[in-house]
Enzyme design. Sequence first.
Site, PDB file in Angstrom:
ATOM      1  N   HIS A  64       0.128  -0.901  -0.130  1.00 18.52           N
ATOM      2  CA  HIS A  64       0.232   0.350   0.231  1.00 18.52           C
ATOM      3  C   HIS A  64       1.162   1.061   0.279  1.00 18.52           C
ATOM      4  CE1 HIS A  64      -3.416   2.691   0.687  1.00 18.52           C
ATOM      5  NE2 HIS A  64      -4.183   1.794   1.101  1.00 18.52           N
ATOM      6  N   ASP A 109      -7.740  -5.459  -0.739  1.00 22.27           N
ATOM      7  CA  ASP A 109      -8.731  -6.303  -1.756  1.00 22.27           C
ATOM      8  C   ASP A 109      -7.741  -7.732  -1.369  1.00 22.27           C
ATOM      9  OD1 ASP A 109      -7.470  -3.688  -3.721  1.00 22.27           O
ATOM     10  OD2 ASP A 109      -9.813  -4.497  -3.487  1.00 22.27           O
TER      11      ASP A 109
HETATM   12  C1  SDX Z   1      -5.671   0.117  -3.377  1.00 21.29           C
HETATM   13  O1  SDX Z   1      -4.237   3.812  -2.276  1.00 21.29           O
HETATM   14  C2  SDX Z   1      -4.945   3.426  -1.583  1.00 21.29           C
HETATM   15  O2  SDX Z   1      -6.066   3.866  -0.808  1.00 21.29           O
HETATM   16  C3  SDX Z   1      -6.297   2.629  -2.975  1.00 21.29           C
HETATM   17  C4  SDX Z   1      -7.135   1.812  -1.885  1.00 21.29           C
HETATM   18  C5  SDX Z   1      -8.373   2.354  -1.069  1.00 21.29           C
HETATM   19  O3  SDX Z   1      -8.413   2.163  -0.119  1.00 21.29           O
HETATM   20  O4  SDX Z   1      -8.624   3.322  -2.666  1.00 21.29           O
HETATM   21  O5  SDX Z   1      -5.961   0.984  -0.588  1.00 21.29           O
HETATM   22  C6  SDX Z   1      -7.359   0.216  -2.410  1.00 21.29           C
HETATM   23  O6  SDX Z   1      -6.205   0.213  -4.536  1.00 21.29           O
HETATM   24  C7  SDX Z   1      -5.144  -1.203  -2.276  1.00 21.29           C
HETATM   25  C8  SDX Z   1      -3.824  -1.503  -3.112  1.00 21.29           C
HETATM   26  C9  SDX Z   1      -4.189  -2.729  -4.056  1.00 21.29           C
HETATM   27  N1  SDX Z   1      -3.550  -2.835  -5.576  1.00 21.29           N
HETATM   28  C10 SDX Z   1      -2.543  -3.462  -5.370  1.00 21.29           C
HETATM   29  O7  SDX Z   1      -2.661  -4.751  -4.440  1.00 21.29           O
HETATM   30  C11 SDX Z   1      -1.479  -4.528  -6.028  1.00 21.29           C
HETATM   31  C12 SDX Z   1       0.090  -5.037  -5.544  1.00 21.29           C
HETATM   32  N2  SDX Z   1       0.716  -3.085  -4.754  1.00 21.29           N
HETATM   33  C13 SDX Z   1       1.399  -2.839  -5.295  1.00 21.29           C
HETATM   34  O8  SDX Z   1       0.834  -2.524  -6.967  1.00 21.29           O
HETATM   35  C14 SDX Z   1       1.470  -1.809  -4.590  1.00 21.29           C
HETATM   36  O9  SDX Z   1       1.979  -2.487  -3.261  1.00 21.29           O
HETATM   37  C15 SDX Z   1       0.813  -0.607  -4.801  1.00 21.29           C
HETATM   38  C16 SDX Z   1       0.445   0.130  -5.892  1.00 21.29           C
HETATM   39  C17 SDX Z   1      -0.047  -0.747  -3.531  1.00 21.29           C
HETATM   40  C18 SDX Z   1       2.187   0.479  -3.945  1.00 21.29           C
HETATM   41  O10 SDX Z   1       2.584   0.591  -5.016  1.00 21.29           O
HETATM   42  P1  SDX Z   1       3.444   2.079  -4.570  1.00 21.29           P
HETATM   43  O11 SDX Z   1       3.261   3.114  -3.087  1.00 21.29           O
HETATM   44  O12 SDX Z   1       4.323   2.357  -5.819  1.00 21.29           O
HETATM   45  O13 SDX Z   1       4.732   1.313  -4.456  1.00 21.29           O
HETATM   46  P2  SDX Z   1       5.832   0.729  -4.892  1.00 21.29           P
HETATM   47  O14 SDX Z   1       4.773  -0.334  -6.433  1.00 21.29           O
HETATM   48  O15 SDX Z   1       6.452   1.708  -5.324  1.00 21.29           O
HETATM   49  O16 SDX Z   1       6.744  -0.273  -4.589  1.00 21.29           O
HETATM   50  C19 SDX Z   1       8.021  -0.289  -3.211  1.00 21.29           C
HETATM   51  C20 SDX Z   1       8.541  -1.573  -2.773  1.00 21.29           C
HETATM   52  C21 SDX Z   1       9.078  -2.658  -4.564  1.00 21.29           C
HETATM   53  O17 SDX Z   1      10.194  -3.367  -4.019  1.00 21.29           O
HETATM   54  P3  SDX Z   1      11.813  -2.134  -4.971  1.00 21.29           P
HETATM   55  O18 SDX Z   1      11.761  -2.225  -6.024  1.00 21.29           O
HETATM   56  O19 SDX Z   1      12.122  -1.441  -4.249  1.00 21.29           O
HETATM   57  O20 SDX Z   1      13.002  -3.195  -4.286  1.00 21.29           O
HETATM   58  O21 SDX Z   1       7.806  -2.646  -2.270  1.00 21.29           O
HETATM   59  C22 SDX Z   1       7.923  -3.517  -3.750  1.00 21.29           C
HETATM   60  C23 SDX Z   1       8.057  -3.209  -4.677  1.00 21.29           C
HETATM   61  O22 SDX Z   1       8.707  -4.296  -5.792  1.00 21.29           O
HETATM   62  N3  SDX Z   1       5.997  -4.214  -3.689  1.00 21.29           N
HETATM   63  C24 SDX Z   1       5.627  -5.466  -3.957  1.00 21.29           C
HETATM   64  C25 SDX Z   1       4.325  -4.862  -3.923  1.00 21.29           C
HETATM   65  N4  SDX Z   1       3.980  -4.064  -3.272  1.00 21.29           N
HETATM   66  C26 SDX Z   1       4.714  -3.288  -3.238  1.00 21.29           C
HETATM   67  N5  SDX Z   1       6.187  -6.298  -3.932  1.00 21.29           N
HETATM   68  C27 SDX Z   1       5.345  -7.127  -4.153  1.00 21.29           C
HETATM   69  N6  SDX Z   1       4.220  -7.648  -4.135  1.00 21.29           N
HETATM   70  C28 SDX Z   1       3.813  -6.333  -4.063  1.00 21.29           C
HETATM   71  N7  SDX Z   1       2.601  -6.034  -4.141  1.00 21.29           N
END
Ligand code: SDX
Length: 372
Positions: A257, A308
């Site tokens: 998140h 989710d």
């Molecule tokens: C919702 O914003 C809200 O409030 C949204 C929500 C709402 O109620 O409206 O809460 C609802 O959308 C929840 C999120 C649903 N999406 C997912 O579950 C998709 C998977 N999650 C990721 O894509 C990610 O965690 C996000 C999009 C939710 C957040 O992304 P960020 O803040 O841009 O974080 P990032 O992609 O820059 O990741 C930071 C690090 C990275 O590692 P490094 O490259 O630095 O080594 O964390 C890792 C990422 O690879 N990482 C994950 C991960 N999420 C972050 N690694 C594996 N699996 C994941 N899910």
Amino acid sequence: MNTARGLEGVVAATSSISSIIDDKLTYVGYDIDDLAENALFEEVVFLLWHRRLPKKQELEDFKKLLAENAPIPKELIDHLKSYPNQKVHPMAALRTAVSFLGLFDDEADVFTKEANYNKAVRLQAKIPTIVAAFSRIRKGLEPVEPRKDLNFAANFLYMLNGEEPDQVAVEAFNKALVLHADHELNASTFTARVCVATLSDVYSGVTSAISALKGPLHGGANEQVMKMLMEIGSVENVEPYIRKKLANKEKIMGFGHRVYRNGDPRAKHLKKMSEKLTKLTGEPKWYDISTKIESIVTAEKNIPPNVDFYSASVYHSLGIEHDLFTPIFAISRMSGWLAHILEQYENNRLIRPRAEYVGPGKQTYVKLEDRG
Ligand code: SDX
């Protein structure tokens, strides 16, 4: 110029609707744990729109107002029947249908506080009817008319299945609606605010929000979680499947998140619901697979589940088609989008950030004939 990628950490507005501070979520100061355990979804909608909980009679009147506005025009039902429904994703259908609905609203471009509130009531009341109608039409069934004697959660399940839902399902679905209602400046809510900050209309605002919610990094994640659970299929397959994804640096849907760093407070309620419902439906494996995934991802990446992750096995246990999971998110989040749209109009200023230019330097124009 320090550019915050994805606007991370940027405070882009003031709002009195919901807050996320130190991983605690409140709607108008009420903790999500209290609301999830006690509130009817209609109560939460009233709270988000009026910034206070309704008194008993106010709640009865509000429930009646939503029920009266739940039916959708015949033109919209015919429109839904005209979509290539076997191929259309329900979120694309919903985006189209809500935009189409606006064409029949005489107040669509009326910009008074009262007209905007009336549109909010109509949109909140009609979105479950649209989703349920689409689901039945693509199966060759006629839509089921909403009933006035059922509450919001029960009515949706009734319109979806054509029979009255049991109390366990209604309570679970109501709680899921409460948990998804609002979430500060998430991507789809921010999209809605950017749109209406140009003084565009409410229908345009919610249509843009539906478009943003559709993405798998946002609302579309719940459907992707269920796809992952189905692909894994058994607890034994979890470890190899997840380790392969992590090794390929792939994102595990339902985890992580932008704002929560130590866990999404909504996830625990959905996890509890998943355990209960999967047991009741005789498919505890979906809960077992989910908890096994959670144990590996939190151990390997220290990234907790978000709203989710467990909602997928909850909705599956309620017998809901997997590609309807995100439209269900939209049914609930419509209340938050509308609260933020009304708030944006109250004290509006065009939302227009800057970009740091990283393109080529000054260029001299060369005539087409001289470009070879
Ligand atoms: C919702 O914003 C809200 O409030 C949204 C929500 C709402 O109620 O409206 O809460 C609802 O959308 C929840 C999120 C649903 N999406 C997912 O579950 C998709 C998977 N999650 C990721 O894509 C990610 O965690 C996000 C999009 C939710 C957040 O992304 P960020 O803040 O841009 O974080 P990032 O992609 O820059 O990741 C930071 C690090 C990275 O590692 P490094 O490259 O630095 O080594 O964390 C890792 C990422 O690879 N990482 C994950 C991960 N999420 C972050 N690694 C594996 N699996 C994941 N899910």
